[in-house]
Write an enzyme that holds these catalytic residues in place. Structure first.
Site, mmCIF file in Angstrom:
data_model
loop_
_atom_site.group_PDB
_atom_site.id
_atom_site.type_symbol
_atom_site.label_atom_id
_atom_site.label_comp_id
_atom_site.label_asym_id
_atom_site.label_seq_id
_atom_site.Cartn_x
_atom_site.Cartn_y
_atom_site.Cartn_z
ATOM 1 N N SER A 253 0.841 -1.189 0.000
ATOM 2 C CA SER A 253 0.000 0.000 0.000
ATOM 3 C C SER A 253 0.878 1.242 0.000
ATOM 4 C CB SER A 253 -0.905 -0.007 1.226
ATOM 5 O OG SER A 253 -0.117 0.100 2.384
ATOM 6 N N LYS A 254 0.242 2.386 -0.004
ATOM 7 C CA LYS A 254 0.979 3.649 -0.151
ATOM 8 C C LYS A 254 2.145 3.784 0.824
ATOM 9 C CE LYS A 254 -3.050 3.073 -0.314
ATOM 10 N NZ LYS A 254 -3.812 2.260 0.590
ATOM 11 N N ARG A 255 1.940 3.269 2.038
ATOM 12 C CA ARG A 255 3.018 3.476 3.010
ATOM 13 C C ARG A 255 4.287 2.692 2.663
ATOM 14 N NH1 ARG A 255 2.588 -0.898 6.765
ATOM 15 N NH2 ARG A 255 0.808 -2.129 6.116
ATOM 16 N N HIS A 256 4.200 1.834 1.661
ATOM 17 C CA HIS A 256 5.394 1.110 1.244
ATOM 18 C C HIS A 256 6.177 1.850 0.166
ATOM 19 C CE1 HIS A 256 2.951 -2.386 2.850
ATOM 20 N NE2 HIS A 256 4.066 -2.431 3.539
ATOM 21 N N GLY A 257 5.760 3.080 -0.115
ATOM 22 C CA GLY A 257 6.468 3.823 -1.151
ATOM 23 C C GLY A 257 5.595 3.973 -2.378
#
Length: 487
Positions: A253-257
């Site tokens: 998800s977004k928090r992974h880049g």
RNA sequence: GGCCCAUUGGUCAAGCGGUCUAAGACACCGCCCUUUCACGGCGGUAACAUGGGUUCGAAUCCCAUAUGGGUCACCA
């Protein structure tokens, strides 16, 4: 075997995600491998979140990746329309049929009532499901509830004591007990069908032969099969591809880049590199070669070689692959791709003259070995666009402080000033002559010149650096270094 | 928590009962190439989650356990 017809059916509720791209790619490869049809359909039944803008983004990303479709949104076809909100009439027909046969019924429970039921089940550790309060309402009861102003949803009556089994093309035999599935909603109170219902009607009416999608849909499959059975339709083949995970092994998800395709596009990744990388995430080619052109992937693709276990997204490998494509693609193409980044950095202004273009091409040829993505070209090219060279701390300064350095730089400056326009071979010759005349050997001449011209102790081939800098550039930088020394 | 799925090196993965003293790729390390660095070439370190079966033989089949993930919406 039935003609292969597969589809990619994104919901336009946000940017086009890496995972979606891989699903699209696998469908596309499958279709192309079997000479089938690849269809793109838009699942926009979530009125709240769907936007035309993200639909456009997704379609553009698909095109950019080279995943062309034969039928569907924008290109049309015999089974349209290809946007679910435009097929409402069709869904209504089947809703009526299910209602009439008693396989579906109206439910008047409020969201509050449902939430209370859910919480109770959760607290008791039971499977959360609808318990069927409205299952057997009489027409009179319905009328009364409706008189209260309650708007019903329509639920599918899930048969009890029934086990759904299917053979998933990547996971093998999978089974679900209907006892664990509550009567689920097929039409929302606003009259719009839910995903599980619309997807079945669409897949059937579009004669989809294989449903290839992400594993997160695995637990939806029994519900969908139930609908196929209720309508007396043939169930398509299913293939659930495992998820793409972030570094921490949870769903990416977004928090992974960067997770949106357009982010990679913006950073200067080549579409074929991304496609190649995505294909390798969950699928493996038969041979040992992993850098594969699209056509070869089409030839080799099969669901049998798709992995059952989830894959961690490895940016390092993507970078390696992309760098590989940057190095091996035609120079003109890479130059054209690099130009916008140089322009944005303020290094060049458009349009380019023929001469300037050739010069940029030389530059790109010189630094492309260093790049993971085109965006990085600005840091490697920076040194060619500013005559005020910033000398690195440490080793670089020590080198410039060397005893013979002023003489070397001055001699070279004279040579360059009086010589013809700089070329790679010309630069090489001058460097050699300076060395010979001053009796200075290799490193003692190359390193100070490199530092004086670029500020760094490492970098690309010095002769070519000089050719790109040109007579004026080289002279100015040498002067500057000489002055710096005399201060 | 219920249900479902998965489990080979740090990562992607090959392997579908003997050919496994387990391939390849990325990353990492070393050497070579290069008067630098990068590219490239060569080589190296590193893995079958655990415990039970089945079998002459198991990374491969079965069962548990553990771990990870997905899913349980009037979202798809």
């Amino acid at each position: 075997m039935l003609p292969v017809r597969v589809r990619f059916a994104p919901s336009p509720t946000g940017p086009f995600h890496i995972g979606g791209a891989r699903s699209a790619l696998f469908n596309w490869l499958f279709a192309r491998h079997y000479g089938g049809t690849f269809i793109v359909r838009i699942e926009d039944t979530d009125l709240e979140r769907s936007t035309r803008e993200s639909e456009e983004n997704i379609l553009n990303a698909l095109r950019w990746l080279g995943l062309n479709w034969d039928e569907g949104i924008e290109v049309g076809g015999p089974n349209g329309p290809y946007r679910q909100t435009e097929r409402l009439e069709l869904y209504r027909r089947y809703t009526d049929a299910l209602l009439k046969s008693g396989q579906a019924y109206r439910c008047y429970c409020t969201e509050e009532e449902l939430a209370a039921e859910r919480e109770e089940q959760l607290a008791k550790g039971e499977m959360v499901r609808y318990m069927g309060r409205c299952r057997d309402l009489s027409p009179e009861q319905c009328a009364a509830l409706e008189a209260e102003g309650r708007k019903p949803v329509i639920r599918f009556r899930v048969p009890e004591d029934h086990v759904i089994r299917f053979n998933d093309l990547v996971r093998g035999e999978v089974s679900f007990d209907c006892g664990g599935i509550g009567d689920f909603i097929i039409v929302k109170s606003d009259g719009i069908p839910t995903y599980n219902f619309a997807v079945v009607i669409d897949d059937h009416t579009m004669s989809i032969s294989h449903v290839i999608r992400a594993e997160e849909h695995l637990s939806n499959t029994p519900r969908q099969i139930l609908i196929y059975e209720a309508l007396g339709w043939q169930v398509p083949e299913f293939a659930h591809v495992s998820l793409i995970l972030g570094q921490d092994r949870s769903k990416m998800s977004k928090r992974h880049g960067a997770t949106a395709i357009e982010q990679y596009q913006a950073k200067g990744y080549l579409p074929e590199a991304l496609v190649n990388f995505l294909a390798l995430l969950g699928w493996s080619p038969g041979g040992e070669e992993e850098v594969l052109p699209l056509q070869q992937m089409v030839e080799q693709f099969s669901l049998e070689r798709v992995s059952k276990s989830p894959a961690v997204f490895d940016l390092e490998k993507l970078n390696w692959l992309n760098g590989n494509y940057i190095r091996t693609s035609p120079l003109e193409r890479i130059t054209d791709m690099a130009i916008p980044f140089l322009e944005k950095a303020g290094y060049i202004s458009l349009p380019l003259t023929e001469k300037k273009y050739e010069w940029v091409k030389m530059l790109v040829a010189l630094v492309r070995d260093y790049l993971n993505c085109l965006e990085e070209i600005t840091e490697h090219a920076a040194v060619f666009f500013d005559d005020k060279v910033a000398i690195d701390e440490g080793e670089a300064r020590e080198i410039l402080a060397g005893e013979k350095v002023p003489a070397v730089l001055k001699a070279l400056k004279t040579k360059v000033t009086t010589g013809p326009a700089l070329t790679e071979t010309g630069a090489k010759r001058m460097l050699k002559e300076v060395g010979k005349e001053l009796g200075v050997k290799g490193k003692e001449i190359f390193m100070p010149v490199r530092v004086a011209l670029t500020g760094h102790t490492h970098g690309p081939d010095l002769n070519r650096v000089m050719a790109i800098l040109g007579q004026d550039g080289v002279v100015r930088r040498l002067e500057q270094a000489i002055i710096g020394r005399e201060k």
